[in-house]
Design an enzyme around this catalytic site. Structure first.
Site, PDB file in Angstrom:
ATOM      1  CG  ASP A 108      -1.824   1.190   1.332  1.00  0.00           C
ATOM      2  OD1 ASP A 108      -1.686   2.114   0.515  1.00  0.00           O
ATOM      3  OD2 ASP A 108      -2.688   1.194   2.227  1.00  0.00           O
ATOM      4  CB  SER A 168      -3.530  13.032 -15.311  1.00  0.00           C
ATOM      5  OG  SER A 168      -4.757  13.360 -15.941  1.00  0.00           O
ATOM      6  CE1 TYR A 223      -6.374  10.860 -11.403  1.00  0.00           C
ATOM      7  CE2 TYR A 223      -6.735  12.622 -13.001  1.00  0.00           C
ATOM      8  CZ  TYR A 223      -6.152  11.413 -12.654  1.00  0.00           C
ATOM      9  OH  TYR A 223      -5.352  10.751 -13.553  1.00  0.00           O
ATOM     10  CB  ALA A 266      -5.884  19.068  -6.229  1.00  0.00           C
ATOM     11  CB  SER A 267      -3.894  14.122  -6.475  1.00  0.00           C
ATOM     12  OG  SER A 267      -4.406  13.535  -7.657  1.00  0.00           O
ATOM     13  CE  LYS A 268      -2.697  11.218 -11.449  1.00  0.00           C
ATOM     14  NZ  LYS A 268      -1.675  10.142 -11.398  1.00  0.00           N
TER      15      LYS A 268
END
Length: 199
Positions: free
Chosen positions: A63, A142, A155, A157-159
């Site tokens: 994980d 992405s 999503y 923001a994370s990329k």
């Protein structure tokens, strides 16, 4: 692709989607693959497919949101193969929801944990070994990391965070021989959409 023969290539999120496809594309060139994801049985299926194509594969269920699990995974890979030549930070999760509709804020932490922190943990822990081999770091980002997409804010923001981290890391590593590549695909036909988190 023949450059990757005998190289130790660690791929996170290798049980499906881009990670699985990449492992199978590399396998005919006889690399030493380290396949990382949470689902052992699905990783074993990918390992068998890769071995049938000419690669060798080590399965390490992990994980990536757990830094201690990441540390143990990197150490196991190095103990088996003695080095790491390529790290592909591919583990990812999608989320479809407007900000207004989000009901469980822990989902925001979960998406950031997989997409951003998982990449940070694996990269930080593998970095000494990658410097020793003058290796490659690959970040599967992405197009959502380059622009906003309505309903996809968390999503994206994370990329965006991934892009900022790896752009900066590339500059920090100048002169070490370690390369940093950011890949920004458009929508892909994979299970990431089927397993996307909702509000």
């Amino acid at each position: 692709m023949s450059h990757f023969t005998n190289q130790v290539i660690l791929i996170t999120g290798a049980s499906s989607g881009i990670g699985k496809a990449l492992a199978c594309a590399l396998a005919p060139h006889a690399p030493k693959l380290v396949l990382v994801a949470r689902d052992r049985s699905r990783l074993q299926e990918v390992a068998l497919a890769c071995e049938s194509l000419g690669g060798s594969a080590l399965v390490i269920p992990t994980d990536v949101t757990d830094p201690q699990a990441c540390a143990a995974m990197i150490q196991q890979a190095v103990s088996v193969f003695s080095r790491i030549d390529v790290l592909v930070n591919n583990a990812g999760i999608s989320m479809w929801s407007t900000v207004e509709d989000i009901q469980d804020m822990q989902l925001v932490h979960h998406v950031m944990g997989v997409n951003f922190f998982g990449s940070v943990y694996c990269t930080k822990l593998a970095l000494p070994f990658l410097k020793a081999t003058q290796g490659r770091i690959v970040a599967i980002s992405s197009l959502g990391g380059l622009t906003g997409i309505p309903g996809h804010s968390v999503y994206c923001a994370s990329k965006h965070a991934m892009n900022g981290f790896f752009e900066s890391l590339r500059i920090e590593l100048a002169g070490t021989g370690v390369t940093v590549t950011i890949v920004a695909p458009d929508f892909v036909q994979s299970e990431i959409h089927e397993r996307s988190v909702g509000a």
